[in-house]
Design a protein around this motif. Structure first.
Motif, PDB file in Angstrom:
ATOM      1  N   LEU A  38      36.791  44.091  32.048  1.00  0.00           N
ATOM      2  CA  LEU A  38      36.704  45.370  32.758  1.00  0.00           C
ATOM      3  C   LEU A  38      38.057  45.743  33.357  1.00  0.00           C
ATOM      4  O   LEU A  38      38.524  46.887  33.217  1.00  0.00           O
ATOM      5  CB  LEU A  38      35.640  45.274  33.851  1.00  0.00           C
ATOM      6  CG  LEU A  38      35.286  46.566  34.578  1.00  0.00           C
ATOM      7  CD1 LEU A  38      34.692  47.562  33.622  1.00  0.00           C
ATOM      8  CD2 LEU A  38      34.311  46.296  35.706  1.00  0.00           C
ATOM      9  N   LEU A  39      38.712  44.760  33.995  1.00  0.00           N
ATOM     10  CA  LEU A  39      40.030  45.035  34.580  1.00  0.00           C
ATOM     11  C   LEU A  39      41.019  45.441  33.489  1.00  0.00           C
ATOM     12  O   LEU A  39      41.817  46.361  33.666  1.00  0.00           O
ATOM     13  CB  LEU A  39      40.542  43.803  35.329  1.00  0.00           C
ATOM     14  CG  LEU A  39      39.857  43.490  36.662  1.00  0.00           C
ATOM     15  CD1 LEU A  39      40.292  42.128  37.173  1.00  0.00           C
ATOM     16  CD2 LEU A  39      40.171  44.555  37.688  1.00  0.00           C
TER      17      LEU A  39
ATOM     18  N   ALA B 284      43.569  44.694  45.236  1.00  0.00           N
ATOM     19  CA  ALA B 284      42.280  45.132  45.772  1.00  0.00           C
ATOM     20  C   ALA B 284      41.253  45.205  44.652  1.00  0.00           C
ATOM     21  O   ALA B 284      40.095  44.801  44.825  1.00  0.00           O
ATOM     22  CB  ALA B 284      42.436  46.484  46.448  1.00  0.00           C
ATOM     23  N   ALA B 285      41.670  45.700  43.478  1.00  0.00           N
ATOM     24  CA  ALA B 285      40.730  45.790  42.356  1.00  0.00           C
ATOM     25  C   ALA B 285      40.262  44.400  41.945  1.00  0.00           C
ATOM     26  O   ALA B 285      39.103  44.209  41.575  1.00  0.00           O
ATOM     27  CB  ALA B 285      41.383  46.499  41.183  1.00  0.00           C
ATOM     28  N   CYS B 286      41.172  43.407  42.036  1.00  0.00           N
ATOM     29  CA  CYS B 286      40.781  42.049  41.664  1.00  0.00           C
ATOM     30  C   CYS B 286      39.737  41.516  42.640  1.00  0.00           C
ATOM     31  O   CYS B 286      38.809  40.817  42.238  1.00  0.00           O
ATOM     32  CB  CYS B 286      41.991  41.119  41.649  1.00  0.00           C
ATOM     33  SG  CYS B 286      43.062  41.428  40.251  1.00  0.00           S
ATOM     34  N   ILE B 287      39.892  41.857  43.920  1.00  0.00           N
ATOM     35  CA  ILE B 287      38.887  41.394  44.888  1.00  0.00           C
ATOM     36  C   ILE B 287      37.548  42.058  44.617  1.00  0.00           C
ATOM     37  O   ILE B 287      36.498  41.425  44.686  1.00  0.00           O
ATOM     38  CB  ILE B 287      39.367  41.651  46.323  1.00  0.00           C
ATOM     39  CG1 ILE B 287      40.502  40.687  46.606  1.00  0.00           C
ATOM     40  CG2 ILE B 287      38.243  41.457  47.319  1.00  0.00           C
ATOM     41  CD1 ILE B 287      41.110  40.809  47.944  1.00  0.00           C
ATOM     42  N   MET B 288      37.598  43.334  44.239  1.00  0.00           N
ATOM     43  CA  MET B 288      36.351  43.998  43.900  1.00  0.00           C
ATOM     44  C   MET B 288      35.712  43.313  42.687  1.00  0.00           C
ATOM     45  O   MET B 288      34.494  43.124  42.627  1.00  0.00           O
ATOM     46  CB  MET B 288      36.604  45.466  43.600  1.00  0.00           C
ATOM     47  CG  MET B 288      35.329  46.234  43.352  1.00  0.00           C
ATOM     48  SD  MET B 288      35.635  47.960  42.988  1.00  0.00           S
ATOM     49  CE  MET B 288      34.045  48.384  42.270  1.00  0.00           C
ATOM     50  N   ALA B 289      36.563  42.919  41.721  1.00  0.00           N
ATOM     51  CA  ALA B 289      36.052  42.231  40.532  1.00  0.00           C
ATOM     52  C   ALA B 289      35.419  40.894  40.915  1.00  0.00           C
ATOM     53  O   ALA B 289      34.354  40.532  40.410  1.00  0.00           O
ATOM     54  CB  ALA B 289      37.178  42.018  39.534  1.00  0.00           C
ATOM     55  N   LEU B 290      36.077  40.190  41.850  1.00  0.00           N
ATOM     56  CA  LEU B 290      35.508  38.932  42.340  1.00  0.00           C
ATOM     57  C   LEU B 290      34.141  39.199  42.976  1.00  0.00           C
ATOM     58  O   LEU B 290      33.180  38.437  42.776  1.00  0.00           O
ATOM     59  CB  LEU B 290      36.457  38.304  43.364  1.00  0.00           C
ATOM     60  CG  LEU B 290      36.002  36.996  44.007  1.00  0.00           C
ATOM     61  CD1 LEU B 290      35.861  35.919  42.951  1.00  0.00           C
ATOM     62  CD2 LEU B 290      36.963  36.556  45.084  1.00  0.00           C
TER      63      LEU B 290
ATOM     64  N   CYS C 267      43.719  39.831  29.606  1.00  0.00           N
ATOM     65  CA  CYS C 267      42.400  40.136  30.157  1.00  0.00           C
ATOM     66  C   CYS C 267      41.350  40.128  29.053  1.00  0.00           C
ATOM     67  O   CYS C 267      40.261  39.566  29.208  1.00  0.00           O
ATOM     68  CB  CYS C 267      42.412  41.498  30.834  1.00  0.00           C
ATOM     69  SG  CYS C 267      43.261  41.497  32.405  1.00  0.00           S
ATOM     70  N   PHE C 268      41.676  40.764  27.925  1.00  0.00           N
ATOM     71  CA  PHE C 268      40.725  40.813  26.814  1.00  0.00           C
ATOM     72  C   PHE C 268      40.433  39.406  26.311  1.00  0.00           C
ATOM     73  O   PHE C 268      39.301  39.070  25.973  1.00  0.00           O
ATOM     74  CB  PHE C 268      41.279  41.671  25.662  1.00  0.00           C
ATOM     75  CG  PHE C 268      41.159  43.143  25.912  1.00  0.00           C
ATOM     76  CD1 PHE C 268      40.910  43.634  27.183  1.00  0.00           C
ATOM     77  CD2 PHE C 268      41.281  44.050  24.878  1.00  0.00           C
ATOM     78  CE1 PHE C 268      40.792  44.987  27.423  1.00  0.00           C
ATOM     79  CE2 PHE C 268      41.161  45.407  25.096  1.00  0.00           C
ATOM     80  CZ  PHE C 268      40.926  45.876  26.376  1.00  0.00           C
TER      81      PHE C 268
END
Lengths: 472, 591
Positions: free
Chosen positions: B174-175, A393-399, B213-214
């Motif tokens: 960010l992730l 879900a966080a990845c979709i938010m990032a997208l 990620c970085f």
């Protein structure tokens, strides 16, 4: 007592505004400012409860409560009402008094929704809130205003009725259990429900909240009304936010088990909203529609964060509701000032109206989520909350963050950059009053962006009724 | 006091933003320059004042809990702020003349100051969240500067491209930061580094994921393959802005991030080797592309991509010190080359096509000599230039850490570098003049050139002291054959360039350009942009409208059906009433 005053003041003074003719805008402005002072006073002094019976034999009370969440949103409501009044200062020429009375009534309705603890009272204000918007759209709206306002009315009324059924079901279930008739949220929160009835009653509540949010699939009324409504900043600023407010205030605390049961579906719905809204925002050519779909995309994030069911995400949601209201509301206001909404007829405005362009650039960058510009605070908290539940879900938010940059930059490019079109005749720079208003909005966003501590401490004083550990 | 370093340019930005219309042009220029110089002086004063301490912390206020606005000064960030403010000051001085005739000079200086301020926040931040804030700020400023001449449609396209491509990297960063904060419970950089060394054995999944990620974030900002395509287009901004983007700010952010989080990468060996591969691929591809450009600034842009590839190579080899050393020398000679290119462009009526230059050796002598110094340093001319020492160090540590294959790739890149440098210098300064020189640069333009030229030669001498200061790695012992071979390669490259390009007719050379047609841009256009636009245009009318219209149609049909029964004729109503009564009674009787 002051809470009741907070509610009745715009309602009653709305009628006086109705008779004030030319002076209506000024009077409305004063009412909003005075009312906000009342709210501020009530908050600082701590007069945050009001309880009087209304229809005692049915268990209906006028039960109002002011806590961190409602105070934050009431503040935003006043700011947006102020913006709507200043934004339409010289634009409304017919039935001036009725227009400004409408704004005040809408404000009253919103304040009622945000203060009510009694569910029936909440429902009443939920319905009241709709009427001024309907009236103002049909009377002063733009293109397709009749279609848009009727569509809006049907969507919100039907979903509101479903919520009423759920409220009644909860009311009778509680009576069957304890023998007490009450609509009070504090009392109903202790009702024991079987798993299936909890789920069905929750779905009834969600019908109203998801339509108001609006979630993916329930959104068609929003772009239409954005295009037609003369008070769209107020709409996006606060009415849309009451959907999220309802979920946070009522749906999750009343039905925590059912909520965690359907949380994956709701998060998926949020994810769909993020992507769908972003793609549609990219494809539109009308400024207001772009902002409408952008709002749908943002609200997808809010829905996802709400159903990730953790305290960090809730804080993020509340901050997002505040900052998103300021930035998107501000943008709508700015665009309504332009008077031209078709991207094909815009371009190169930077050369002609630099002040307006700087304000627009700031508000758009804030919406994209650049740090220190407001929205980032909420996005970060929401994203951490979502990430701790589901990485996907966080990845979709990032997208969604990438896609939002794409449609917003397209907007900047088409409006402010490029060669100045000879066909466009926009020469209106912001007036002093408007500049003051936008400086206020920008300073608020920067203030939240640089120093969110005060807002966070207000949010901390939110009074959630905890039922079996839905909040930590 | 440390907060002054980023705050000074920020103040200048605010002054220029708010009171631009009240200030005379001269005052705007002075304000634009003086605050960056003050920031440079403050950096030096603080740096000298706290030298000896391992790290100097400064907390200001709580930001988004648990992070705060806080700065830290240690050798790494000290090196960064000195280079940033020094190059920033020189670029600002240069810009007073370069942008002197532009009607929106004040806006340019405002952006420039915000750019420097953001970069300083980035490198001084003591926690990842604040670092990210600076990171995004840098992205915003580069967007604004690339799109500075907003009337041209191409510039805003290039600006959008830069913002969106780096944004892709940004969300990965960010992730990564979120994952790190959830795993370790802190966003403080130094605390996080020491905790992860204690908690995680090498090769832990978490470390690999965060490091990946970085890495992607750094690749976006530092324009590494395959996220490099925004940088060459970024040339459409004013030339001093390019100098700043390429030398001191923006593209070096990725290198800084990875140098700062070197312990993390050490815990993720696979990612470490990925860094190396990215660097190796980029340095070869970048230098090859540079060889086929006709635009002077685009040559320099690809050269930056390729040189940052070297820094990635050093980081992947596990020697951040070597990368930082190359960062410093690169900052000096690349800023010099860009500013030199700006002088040439100004002198030739904004002509940047190298095939329309030539013979500038006599016309612009000072520019020629300084540009020559910068080129020599870029090519790595043995012994006399700073670029030689830093590139040798990188090749040396690569050999020591990863063996001869990566070393050979590095040498290949060095050969191509010398080749395109030679081509560039020959096309611009030698041969016959093709465009008239219209003006000579004034002192604000030449002074920065001279200072940077001096630095491009002598900054190589700081090698030992700098490495000791940064953390005590020494020049690794290298095979002497390899060392000498690597030193000779630039010479070969330059000689080769002389023979190829010396007598080439421009016509023949121009046909070469067509070979650039197969490009990353086209692949991306085909793979991502076209499908996205297609999908968007398919969805444009929002299918849900049709769904709800259809629904309302069905309801309308029922409505028609029912309303048809209301005919208003009594006999029909009576028939229905009687018929239903009979049915009901019959049902009751029978049951």
């Amino acid at each position: 007592m002051i809470l009741l005053l907070l509610l009745l003041c715009p309602l009653a003074l709305g009628f006086i505004t109705l008779c004030s003719g030319r002076w209506a805008p000024l009077l409305a402005l004063c009412v909003v400012i005075i009312n906000f002072c009342e709210a501020l006073y009530a908050w600082i002094v701590g007069l945050n409860l009001f309880l009087e019976p209304w229809i005692a034999e049915w268990g209906v009370h006028v039960h109002l409560r002011l806590d961190g969440l409602s105070f934050a949103m009431i503040t935003v409501a006043h700011i947006m009402a102020l913006s709507a009044i200043i934004g339409s200062w010289a634009k409304i020429r017919e039935k001036i008094a009725l227009f400004y009375a409408n704004i005040l009534w809408l404000l009253a309705g919103v304040i009622g929704v945000l203060l009510s603890v009694d569910l029936l009272l909440f429902f009443v204000f939920w319905e009241i809130m709709i009427i001024p918007l309907y009236v103002s759209t049909t009377l002063w709206g733009g293109a397709h205003r009749l279609f848009a306002s009727v569509q809006f009315l049907i969507f919100t009324q039907v979903s509101g009725l479903i919520m009423l059924l759920s409220i009644l079901a909860l009311y009778f279930a509680h009576h069957a259990q304890t023998g007490i008739f009450s609509f009070d949220f504090d009392i109903l929160a202790h009702t024991e429900l079987s798993a299936s009835s909890e789920l069905w009653i929750l779905l009834g509540f969600l019908a109203a909240f998801l339509v108001k949010l609006p979630a993916f699939g329930f959104h068609v009324w929003l772009p239409a009304i954005f295009e037609a409504s003369p008070i769209a900043p107020l709409l996006v600023g606060i009415m849309v936010k009451t959907g999220a407010y309802g979920i946070l205030r009522f749906a999750i605390p009343l039905f925590p088990h059912a909520c965690s049961l359907i949380a994956p579906f709701m998060m998926a719905l949020g994810a769909l909203g993020i992507i769908y809204g972003a793609v549609l925002a990219f494809s539109q050519n009308d400024l207001r529609k772009i902002l409408a779909y952008a709002t749908i995309s943002h609200m997808g994030v809010v829905l996802m964060a709400l159903f990730s069911m953790n305290a960090l995400a809730y804080n993020g949601v509340i901050i997002l509701l505040v900052t998103e209201a300021l930035s998107t509301g501000g943008l709508l206001l700015l665009f309504s000032h332009l008077g031209e909404f078709d991207l094909k007829n815009l371009g190169g405005l930077w050369a002609r109206v630099p002040k307006l362009s700087v304000v627009g650039l700031f508000l758009i960058m804030s919406s994209i989520g650049l740090p220190f510009m407001g929205n980032f605070v909420g996005e970060w908290l929401a994203m951490v909350g979502i990430f701790s539940v589901s990485i996907g879900a966080a990845c979709i938010m990032a997208l969604g963050l990438v896609l939002s940059a794409i449609y917003y930059l397209r907007l900047i490019q088409k409006i402010f950059f490029g060669p100045l079109l000879s066909s466009n005749s926009i020469t209106v720079e912001l007036s002093f009053l408007q500049m003051l208003l936008f400086s206020g909005l920008i300073s608020l966003l920067l203030g939240i962006g640089f120093y969110p501590e005060p807002l966070l401490s207000v949010i901390d004083q939110t009074n959630f009724v905890v039922k079996s550990g839905s909040y930590e | 006091m440390l907060w002054c370093v980023p705050a000074l340019p920020l103040v200048s930005f605010l002054i220029l933003l708010l009171w631009q219309s009240f200030l005379p042009r001269a005052a705007q220029a002075v304000i634009g320059v003086i605050f960056i110089i003050m920031s440079f002086i403050v950096s030096i004063v603080i740096g000298v004042g706290v030298s000896g301490q391992p790290a100097y912390h400064e907390y200001l206020w709580t930001w988004i809990p648990p992070s705060h606005i806080g700065f830290v000064l240690d050798p790494l960030s000290f090196l960064m702020i000195v280079v940033i403010t020094l190059v920033g000051s020189l670029v600002a001085i240069y810009s007073t003349r370069f942008m002197g005739d532009d009607p929106s000079m004040g806006r340019f200086f405002a952006y420039l100051n915000l750019f420097v301020a953001s970069m300083l926040v980035l490198v001084l931040a003591d926690n990842f969240l604040l670092l990210f804030a600076g990171w995004e700020g840098v992205g915003l400023c580069s967007y604004l500067l690339i799109g500075f001449w907003y009337q041209k449609p191409q510039t805003s396209k290039a600006a959008n491209k830069a913002f969106i491509m780096t944004r892709i990297g940004d969300v990965f960063l960010l992730l990564g930061i979120i994952y790190l904060s959830l795993e370790l419970g802190t966003v403080n950089i130094i605390e996080a580094m020491s905790q992860m060394i204690e908690l995680w054995p090498p090769g832990t999944f978490a470390a690999s994921l965060i490091a990946s990620c970085f890495l992607i974030g750094a690749m976006g900002k530092s324009a590494q393959v395959p996220l490099q395509t925004w940088l060459p287009d970024a040339m459409l901004g004013p030339t001093p802005a390019s100098a700043l983007i390429h030398a001191a700010t923006m593209v070096t952010a990725g290198v800084y991030l990875m140098a700062r989080t070197a312990p993390l990468f050490a815990l993720a060996p696979q990612v470490q080797s990925a860094v190396m591969i990215v660097g190796a691929v980029t340095l070869v591809i970048g230098s090859l592309y540079a060889l086929f450009q006709s635009d002077l600034k685009r040559v320099l842009a690809y050269s930056t991509i390729s040189q940052i590839g070297y820094m990635f190579l050093a980081l992947g080899a596990g020697f951040p010190g070597a990368a930082m050393f190359h960062f410093m020398t690169h900052a000096f000679f690349k800023a010099l080359l860009f500013l030199g290119a700006g002088v040439i462009g100004e002198a030739l009526h904004h002509e940047y096509n190298m095939y329309k230059m030539g013979g500038l050796r006599q016309k612009l002598p000072l520019t020629y000599y300084t540009f020559l110094v910068g080129s020599a340093s870029l090519a790595g001319l043995p012994l006399v230039t700073a670029g030689f020492y830093s590139k040798e160090l990188i090749l040396g540590v690569t050999y020591a850490a990863a063996g001869p294959l990566f070393w050979a790739i590095g040498c290949l890149g060095a050969f191509f570098t010398a080749l395109y440098v030679g081509r560039m210098v020959i096309l611009v300064f030698f041969g016959t003049a093709k465009t008239e020189v219209s003006m000579q640069p004034g002192w604000p333009m030449t002074l920065p050139l001279v200072i940077l030229a001096v630095l491009s030669i002598f900054s190589g001498g700081f090698e030992g002291r700098l490495l000791a200061y940064l953390g005590g790695i020494n020049h690794p012992m290298v095979d002497y054959v390899a060392y000498i071979a690597a030193s000779a390669i630039p010479l070969f490259g330059l000689l080769f360039a002389w023979f190829i390009f010396h007598k080439q007719s421009p016509k023949k050379a121009r046909t070469r350009e067509s070979r650039e047609s197969f490009d990353f841009d086209q692949i991306y256009h085909f793979l991502f942009i076209k499908p996205y636009v297609k999908i968007a245009s398919l969805l444009q009318s929002d299918g849900f409208n049709a769904v709800y219209l259809w629904l309302s149609h069905i309801i309308g049909m029922f409505h028609n059906l029912l309303s048809r029964t209301q005919t208003g004729r009594i006999e029909q109503y009576l028939t229905v009433v009687v018929a239903s009564a009979i049915t009901v009674i019959g049902y009751l009787v029978l049951s």
